[in-house]
Design a protein around this motif. Structure first.
Motif, PDB file in Angstrom:
ATOM      1  N   UNK A  78      10.588  41.125  55.672  1.00 24.42           N
ATOM      2  CA  UNK A  78       9.177  40.736  55.533  1.00 24.42           C
ATOM      3  C   UNK A  78       8.206  41.689  56.232  1.00 24.42           C
ATOM      4  N   UNK A  79       8.718  42.666  56.954  1.00 27.75           N
ATOM      5  CA  UNK A  79       7.829  43.587  57.670  1.00 27.75           C
ATOM      6  C   UNK A  79       6.953  44.356  56.690  1.00 27.75           C
ATOM      7  N   UNK A  80       5.634  44.273  56.886  1.00 33.92           N
ATOM      8  CA  UNK A  80       4.710  45.025  56.041  1.00 33.92           C
ATOM      9  C   UNK A  80       4.558  44.494  54.631  1.00 33.92           C
ATOM     10  N   UNK A  81       5.012  43.260  54.396  1.00 28.95           N
ATOM     11  CA  UNK A  81       4.967  42.677  53.052  1.00 28.95           C
ATOM     12  C   UNK A  81       3.681  41.855  52.868  1.00 28.95           C
ATOM     13  N   UNK A  82       3.066  41.973  51.699  1.00 28.91           N
ATOM     14  CA  UNK A  82       1.865  41.196  51.371  1.00 28.91           C
ATOM     15  C   UNK A  82       2.206  39.878  50.685  1.00 28.91           C
ATOM     16  N   UNK A 117       9.913  33.821  58.595  1.00 26.96           N
ATOM     17  CA  UNK A 117       9.734  35.279  58.609  1.00 26.96           C
ATOM     18  C   UNK A 117       8.390  35.669  57.992  1.00 26.96           C
ATOM     19  N   UNK A 118       8.005  34.995  56.925  1.00 23.81           N
ATOM     20  CA  UNK A 118       6.712  35.270  56.283  1.00 23.81           C
ATOM     21  C   UNK A 118       5.559  34.927  57.230  1.00 23.81           C
ATOM     22  N   UNK A 119       5.675  33.808  57.921  1.00 22.98           N
ATOM     23  CA  UNK A 119       4.642  33.405  58.878  1.00 22.98           C
ATOM     24  C   UNK A 119       4.497  34.435  59.987  1.00 22.98           C
ATOM     25  N   UNK A 120       5.615  34.838  60.577  1.00 27.22           N
ATOM     26  CA  UNK A 120       5.550  35.753  61.712  1.00 27.22           C
ATOM     27  C   UNK A 120       5.078  37.144  61.318  1.00 27.22           C
ATOM     28  N   UNK A 121       5.255  37.488  60.042  1.00 22.44           N
ATOM     29  CA  UNK A 121       4.819  38.811  59.567  1.00 22.44           C
ATOM     30  C   UNK A 121       3.464  38.772  58.854  1.00 22.44           C
ATOM     31  N   UNK A 122       2.779  37.632  58.953  1.00 29.33           N
ATOM     32  CA  UNK A 122       1.425  37.498  58.386  1.00 29.33           C
ATOM     33  C   UNK A 122       1.361  37.828  56.897  1.00 29.33           C
ATOM     34  N   UNK A 123       2.357  37.338  56.159  1.00 29.93           N
ATOM     35  CA  UNK A 123       2.365  37.500  54.702  1.00 29.93           C
ATOM     36  C   UNK A 123       1.181  36.728  54.105  1.00 29.93           C
ATOM     37  N   UNK A 124       0.548  37.303  53.082  1.00 29.60           N
ATOM     38  CA  UNK A 124      -0.638  36.663  52.479  1.00 29.60           C
ATOM     39  C   UNK A 124      -0.284  35.417  51.664  1.00 29.60           C
TER      40      UNK A 124
END
Length: 324
Positions: A78-82, A117-124
């Motif tokens: 999820x790193x750098x994922x929108x 993982x999406x939450x911690x990586x600030x996924x849109x």
């Protein structure tokens, strides 16, 4: 109509979990064709290496062999994922009855790992695959969100649990989640082999090979069979949906109703085969009739499917003729 003209911010990155599977690989292909970056996460337990090899030479495509049951893998993916399109799950109602613990670990805990993982990586946006199986024994047609019955299989339980967890992540953590209740998706790259193969590709393969297909039950069960292009549209439009539509689940279908026995004879006619089917017992956990009300997805996601069953089945038959 469709999704070919949808626009996302430049350099957008999509993570497709289960991207080596039937629906996931079609999502990867569509996003690459739109010109955006795709990261595919798959452990190849049900997905196929050949669905990875299709895109591996595309510079916008990255394959990560990994398991959503492992939180560290999800975090790195999820790193750098929108946008996350979470398709990773094991399907099949009968198999889930045989393997309840695995379905809990894979479909529920795995999805929870992805949400975290999406939450911690600030996924849109976090768009995930749910299922029409969540309607259970609710008898009314068409199936409408908010009117669900008793769940009939561990698979259905896993998908309903995913919806409830996603709601919590929207409510407490501000992660925009969108559940897509797929109704009997079919189309190119759907696996026709194995004991748990979906009915349309299985029938096509058997008829092309001169085998006699077996219909479970009397063939009078009905389904809202949904061509893959409509599912791609729903996923991508959910990524562009307003935050006010988040934290909810949506029917994804064409809104039609096809009877299994009619599909069977339609396939024999299209393939030029004169063969009567065998009939077997009803499958445990199966819903007798399924037909979707898609008005909520139309209103909140702008979903406007233009692939009818007839249009889709013609395309699917041609693909299987060329690829089986």
């Amino acid at each position: 109509m469709g999704y070919q003209n949808l626009k996302f911010p430049e350099n957008s990155v999509f993570l497709v979990t289960g991207g080596a599977g039937f629906i996931g690989s079609n999502l990867c292909e569509a996003i690459l064709n739109l010109g955006y970056k795709v990261r595919c996460l798959d452990d190849l337990s049900t997905g196929k290496q050949e669905n990875v090899d299709l895109f591996i030479d595309n510079p916008n495509y990255t394959f990560i062999k990994g398991d959503i049951k492992d939180l560290d893998t999800c975090m790195k993916a999820c790193e750098g994922v929108d946008y996350v399109l979470n398709q990773a799950a094991w399907g099949s109602v009968p198999r889930s009855i045989e393997m309840p613990l695995f379905y809990c670990a894979n479909n529920i805990a795995g999805t929870l790992n992805m949400l975290e993982a999406a939450r911690q990586n600030n996924v849109k946006k976090f768009v995930y695959a749910s299922s029409s199986s969540v309607y259970g024994d609710e008898p009314n047609l068409p199936k409408k969100e908010g009117r669900e019955g008793n769940l009939l299989s561990p698979y259905a339980v896993s998908k309903r649990a995913d919806e409830e967890w996603a709601k919590q992540y929207t409510r407490h953590y501000g992660l925009d989640t969108y559940g897509l209740r797929y109704f009997n998706v079919f189309g190119r790259r759907q696996d026709p082999n194995g004991a748990y193969a979906a009915v349309i590709p299985k029938f096509i393969r058997q008829l092309l090979n001169g085998e006699t297909p077996t219909i479970n039950g009397d063939g009078k069960q009905s389904r809202d069979f949904t061509y893959i292009e409509n599912v791609i549209e729903a996923n991508l439009k959910a990524c562009l949906a307003d935050s006010s539509a988040a934290g909810q689940a949506y029917n994804v279908a064409y809104g039609g109703r096809e009877y299994l026995i009619d599909i069977y004879y339609g396939l024999t006619k299209a393939l030029g085969v004169d063969k009567e089917p065998n009939f077997g017992p009803d499958r445990a956990g199966d819903i007798k009739h399924s037909n979707a009300d898609i008005s909520k997805a139309k209103a909140n996601l702008g979903y406007d499917p233009d692939w009818s069953f007839d249009k889709g089945i013609k395309a699917a038959i041609e693909w299987y003729k060329d690829n089986l």
